[in-house]
Write an enzyme that holds these catalytic residues in place. Structure first.
Site, PDB file in Angstrom:
ATOM      1  N   SER A 117     -37.150  78.792  70.003  1.00  0.00           N
ATOM      2  CA  SER A 117     -36.690  80.123  69.601  1.00  0.00           C
ATOM      3  C   SER A 117     -37.457  81.202  70.338  1.00  0.00           C
ATOM      4  CB  SER A 117     -36.878  80.313  68.097  1.00  0.00           C
ATOM      5  OG  SER A 117     -36.598  81.652  67.721  1.00  0.00           O
ATOM      6  N   TYR A 141     -41.358  81.068  60.522  1.00  0.00           N
ATOM      7  CA  TYR A 141     -40.358  80.408  61.362  1.00  0.00           C
ATOM      8  C   TYR A 141     -40.788  80.415  62.826  1.00  0.00           C
ATOM      9  CZ  TYR A 141     -36.134  79.855  64.169  1.00  0.00           C
ATOM     10  OH  TYR A 141     -35.234  79.451  65.109  1.00  0.00           O
ATOM     11  N   LYS A 145     -41.990  77.165  65.239  1.00  0.00           N
ATOM     12  CA  LYS A 145     -41.376  76.802  66.515  1.00  0.00           C
ATOM     13  C   LYS A 145     -42.432  76.691  67.615  1.00  0.00           C
ATOM     14  CE  LYS A 145     -36.922  76.432  65.725  1.00  0.00           C
ATOM     15  NZ  LYS A 145     -36.156  75.209  66.043  1.00  0.00           N
TER      16      LYS A 145
END
Length: 249
Positions: A117, A141, A145
């Site tokens: 991402s 998040y 990643k």
């Protein structure tokens, strides 16, 4: 030769499954159906329902289907919600990655394409973001990643893995008539839900340095994204060198 697609019944993963098949790679879809749909997986593609946190199931799947590489798409993908559910996010994205990599090492599968991402960059203070731009994720998040990329790097050193990570931001569109974005947090579903309900779609933000004050965001079509994953898988399968990470946009 076959490749496993984790999250293969999800919006992005199902497009990756079809892109791999179109490029001549036999594919196995693996998904816990927490956000994916069994109907997204073609009937002639082997499907395994389960979580990547189940290392024994992952290893058995790799062996039984003679998998030679993995496209890892599965994960908890909602950046905003991850702030409220950090432990769940790390379990799914970090523990899940570690469990997958352990199963791969146990079964001799050493090729991996990671669906990462652009959230690893946070909010950069440069106009153009390149792969070497400093990483400063601003949510669990994004952090998860980035940790996933570190785990892949470490397995390259420790076990000779061949990997690459593909970083991208917002995904839109559909590459097939029967595949669609069902996320309650993504742009197109929000817009269409509002229109169907007779409401005006809401655009957040009015103080950005743009003509109308709204923000500028980067979008990539899901079919282009899936094609990129398939190209990376083919190159790894052929033993061609790849960079550890690529920005897609």
């Amino acid at each position: 030769m076959s490749w496993l697609v984790t999250g293969g019944a999800g919006y992005i993963g199902s497009h990756v499954v079809r892109a791999l098949r179109s490029s001549g790679i036999d594919t196995v879809a693996f998904d816990d159906l927490s956000s994916g749909f069994r109907a997204f997986v073609p009937d002639d593609v082997p499907f395994v329902e389960g979580t990547i946190l189940d290392g024994e199931l992952v290893a058995r799947t790799l062996r039984e289907h003679e998998v030679t590489g993995v496209v890892h798409v599965a994960g908890f993908k909602y950046a905003g919600v991850s702030v409220e559910r950090p432990l769940h996010t790390y379990e799914q994205n970090v523990t899940g990655m570690a469990t997958l990599l352990r199963a791969m090492a146990e079964t001799g599968v050493t090729k991996a394409v990671f669906s990462s991402s652009a959230a690893v960059y946070g909010t950069p203070d440069v106009e153009t973001v390149v792969e070497s731009t400093p990483k400063n994720p601003e949510s669990p998040y994004g952090e998860s990643k980035l940790i996933g990329e570190w785990l892949l790097r470490d397995m390259e050193v420790a076990a000779g893995f061949a990997t690459t990570s593909l970083r991208y931001f917002n995904v839109v569109g559909s590459g097939e008539p029967d595949l669609y974005d069902a996320s309650p947090h993504n742009l197109f579903p929000l817009v269409f839900d509002a229109l169907l309900a007779g409401r005006t779609p809401r655009i957040n933000g009015d103080d950005y340095a743009t003509p109308d004050g709204t923000c500028v965001r980067d979008y990539v079509h899901v079919a282009d994204l899936a094609h990129s994953h398939a190209v990376a898988a083919r190159k790894l399968e052929a033993g061609e060198p790849l960079e550890r990470a690529y920005n897609l946009g």
